[in-house]
Design a protein around this motif. Structure first.
Motif, PDB file in Angstrom:
ATOM      1  N   VAL B  45       0.879  -1.171   0.000  1.00  0.00           N
ATOM      2  CA  VAL B  45       0.000   0.000   0.000  1.00  0.00           C
ATOM      3  C   VAL B  45       0.917   1.221   0.000  1.00  0.00           C
ATOM      4  O   VAL B  45       1.122   1.870   1.032  1.00  0.00           O
ATOM      5  N   PRO B  46       1.500   1.508  -1.176  1.00  0.00           N
ATOM      6  CA  PRO B  46       2.567   2.515  -1.230  1.00  0.00           C
ATOM      7  C   PRO B  46       2.123   3.903  -0.758  1.00  0.00           C
ATOM      8  O   PRO B  46       2.900   4.622  -0.123  1.00  0.00           O
ATOM      9  N   GLU B  47       0.851   4.246  -1.046  1.00  0.00           N
ATOM     10  CA  GLU B  47       0.342   5.567  -0.633  1.00  0.00           C
ATOM     11  C   GLU B  47       0.496   5.832   0.860  1.00  0.00           C
ATOM     12  O   GLU B  47       0.599   6.975   1.295  1.00  0.00           O
ATOM     13  N   HIS B  48       0.387   4.762   1.661  1.00  0.00           N
ATOM     14  CA  HIS B  48       0.411   4.945   3.114  1.00  0.00           C
ATOM     15  C   HIS B  48       1.618   4.253   3.745  1.00  0.00           C
ATOM     16  O   HIS B  48       1.603   3.959   4.945  1.00  0.00           O
ATOM     17  N   LEU B  52       1.140  -5.499   3.694  1.00  0.00           N
ATOM     18  CA  LEU B  52       0.475  -6.606   4.387  1.00  0.00           C
ATOM     19  C   LEU B  52       1.117  -7.892   3.889  1.00  0.00           C
ATOM     20  O   LEU B  52       1.181  -8.126   2.682  1.00  0.00           O
ATOM     21  N   SER B  71       0.554  -6.812   9.219  1.00  0.00           N
ATOM     22  CA  SER B  71       0.751  -5.552   8.499  1.00  0.00           C
ATOM     23  C   SER B  71       1.831  -4.725   9.158  1.00  0.00           C
ATOM     24  O   SER B  71       2.053  -4.792  10.366  1.00  0.00           O
ATOM     25  N   PHE B  73       2.566  -0.678   8.803  1.00  0.00           N
ATOM     26  CA  PHE B  73       2.194   0.620   8.213  1.00  0.00           C
ATOM     27  C   PHE B  73       3.023   1.674   8.924  1.00  0.00           C
ATOM     28  O   PHE B  73       2.768   2.004  10.080  1.00  0.00           O
ATOM     29  N   ASN B  76       2.075   5.032  10.786  1.00  0.00           N
ATOM     30  CA  ASN B  76       1.140   4.932  11.905  1.00  0.00           C
ATOM     31  C   ASN B  76       1.582   5.707  13.141  1.00  0.00           C
ATOM     32  O   ASN B  76       0.735   6.186  13.903  1.00  0.00           O
ATOM     33  N   LEU B  79       0.039   8.852  13.656  1.00  0.00           N
ATOM     34  CA  LEU B  79      -1.350   8.783  14.129  1.00  0.00           C
ATOM     35  C   LEU B  79      -1.421   8.258  15.572  1.00  0.00           C
ATOM     36  O   LEU B  79      -2.509   8.002  16.095  1.00  0.00           O
ATOM     37  N   LEU B  81      -0.368   5.315  16.491  1.00  0.00           N
ATOM     38  CA  LEU B  81      -0.697   3.883  16.466  1.00  0.00           C
ATOM     39  C   LEU B  81       0.578   3.074  16.247  1.00  0.00           C
ATOM     40  O   LEU B  81       1.509   3.544  15.610  1.00  0.00           O
ATOM     41  N   ASN B  85       0.281  -4.718  12.981  1.00  0.00           N
ATOM     42  CA  ASN B  85      -1.033  -5.215  13.355  1.00  0.00           C
ATOM     43  C   ASN B  85      -1.189  -6.579  12.689  1.00  0.00           C
ATOM     44  O   ASN B  85      -0.283  -7.023  11.994  1.00  0.00           O
ATOM     45  N   GLY B  86      -2.314  -7.199  12.899  1.00  0.00           N
ATOM     46  CA  GLY B  86      -2.501  -8.470  12.221  1.00  0.00           C
ATOM     47  C   GLY B  86      -3.452  -9.386  12.938  1.00  0.00           C
ATOM     48  O   GLY B  86      -3.960  -9.051  14.023  1.00  0.00           O
TER      49      GLY B  86
END
Lengths: 324, 324
Positions: B45-48, B52, B71, B73, B76, B79, B81, B85-86
């Motif tokens: 998910v290159p944008e963010h 995954l 995942s 990210f 995060n 944010l 976070l 995650n997963g």
């Protein structure tokens, strides 16, 4: 993270023209947007004649994407269970956080596959297709007919299945549900020769349809083959066609009908369905062309239907909250 | 199908010697049993700045197997976070039916990774390893130290981290939790030179440890690199070692430390950890050998811990039912 079961999902989703539009848009996204769609991951469970496929696709700009697990365990009938099962997990594209588990037991796959059949018919079959031919009599055969009737003015149906009692149930159920006459045929050939659009929905390992049976104006959607050992169309069918379309070329060459084409010019001329839905390539150009569409199933369809059903489920909850 | 969240899971699972045994057995299974472990599937998910990974493994004879989504990210933190995650999904091997979703948010991955570190130390490090070196100060650095202390008589710890305040927290927490003195070092070199066993737990993209720093008897477990762009050990470190071990050779050559070895003889001589745990190959042969183990993470570890925690969760439920 939320867990929704098949009952929750069945309550909010419907095979209708809006679902067909959503799947149509997914095919367009596949060719017009940056899409991350890795090859299908497969875990074999040879001891129990089973396999688990994992598909996923992220489309640039979307705030979520799905990962789908779908299983086929072919000894399940001995246990009185359906062979197919599965679930989808919706992931937040901004954070990677799992938003929901959609424990649909394969329902969403059934629906998105049927909707893809409608998209194929919309772009490839003649607009005046009135006679539908269905090969196979299972759940997907029924859904493909219903999906087809959403986009074409179907007036009569020809069906062939190996088990006569299943064909009879198909006839009774579909005549009642769609109000269209269904004729049970004695062979695949009989179906093909009488139909304007044919949909093949079988797990066949050997060709069911041969080029000699094709007639001008015919469209065939072959959605059965999705593995290296499956095949519904003889290679000559693709060679005779004026237009061959598939969902994803690389995948159809590995798992679908394009696999049987070897190095023939068919491969080079084959179009992807998203190129048609996006207007990049033409679909059917005249009433008498013979057209074929091979569908193997893609992660973008799964992501599209998972996002759609999640939005419906969340809206449903809001309504319930407002009421209480 | 059942949904268990991180709180449910945290209540029943522990990083202890029984978990280390379970992960040890999983490595043995990988080389002694028929195992279906497809390559890792990755959705970017290159944008963010996210990715995954999906892992799975089915081991012949087991009545269930896991599929894991994990995942990372990396925006995060902005944010507030965690980047990781997963969740895991446990599948019935006989029917393909999903048994449970273990929404662990990455907890089980943390634990099985730490337990694998203990297995590596058990087979590769000197039995008299008393001085532990830890590179990195995050959650996994702490867990690796705790896991190591389960299998070796650790008496003192040397730690290096780029952020001094993190190193200080590591020292305070670990001294309290394990009752062992922790010394904060000013460089990786200082840690390596003073330790019997070193564990690297960083996402480094450039080598942190060089061959000049190695001394007889040293063991290093490198568990940070799990992607094409990561590396913790200079190639010379592997060349100088008397024994190089990894979890899965093909994967370590793609995503781990073996990637930097090119076509050197190191590749051919490298052993898989399961060959050591099963007794097929020898681990450390003498007190003064220099040994390396590279861990990239495998689906069999995930399946092993998912099956284990599920059995604990189900037992826990039985106990609650009996009480009520």
């Amino acid at each position: 993270m939320r867990l929704f079961d098949q009952k929750d999902i069945d309550k909010v989703i419907r095979l209708d023209t809006s679902l067909v539009s959503i799947i149509e848009d997914a095919f367009t996204d596949l060719v017009t947007k940056q899409t991350q769609m890795p090859p299908i991951m497969r875990v074999d469970v040879p001891e129990h004649n089973g396999e688990l496929d994992i598909k996923s696709a992220y489309i640039e700009g979307d705030d979520s994407f799905a990962v789908k697990l779908s299983s086929g365990f072919f000894n399940n009938s001995e246990l009185g269970l359906p062979s197919a099962n599965g679930l989808m997990i919706l992931i937040d594209s901004r954070t990677g956080r799992p938003l929901a588990v959609l424990a649909d037991e394969g329902l969403l796959t059934e629906l998105r596959t049927a909707a893809a059949g409608a998209v194929a018919a919309k772009y490839c079959s003649s607009e005046n297709s009135r006679k539908a031919g269905i090969i196979g009599t299972g759940a997907q055969a029924r859904l493909q007919l219903k999906a087809l009737a959403l986009v074409r003015p179907i007036e009569s149906v020809f069906v062939y299945g190996r088990k006569t009692d299943h064909a009879r149930s198909f006839k009774v159920d579909m005549e009642e549900e769609l109000g269209i006459g269904v004729k049970i045929c004695n062979s695949v050939k009989e179906v093909v020769e009488q139909s304007d659009v044919v949909v093949t929905t079988t797990p066949s390992k050997t060709p069911l349809i041969y080029s000699d049976w094709l007639h001008p104006g015919l469209h065939i959607t072959a959605m059965g083959s999705d593995a290296e050992h499956k095949q519904e169309l003889d290679a000559s069918v693709l060679e005779k066609a004026d237009l061959v379309v598939c969902d994803v070329k690389a995948q159809s060459m590995r798992l679908g009908e394009l696999r049987s084409c070897g190095q023939s010019p068919v491969l080079e001329q084959a179009r992807e369905l998203g190129a048609l839905t996006s207007g990049r390539d033409d679909g059917r150009k005249s009433e008498d062309q013979i057209t074929i569409c091979d569908l193997t199933g893609t992660g973008v369809q799964d992501t599209a239907i998972a996002r759609h059903v999640y939005s419906l489920l969340v809206t449903e909850e809001d309504v319930i909250h407002e009421r209480s």
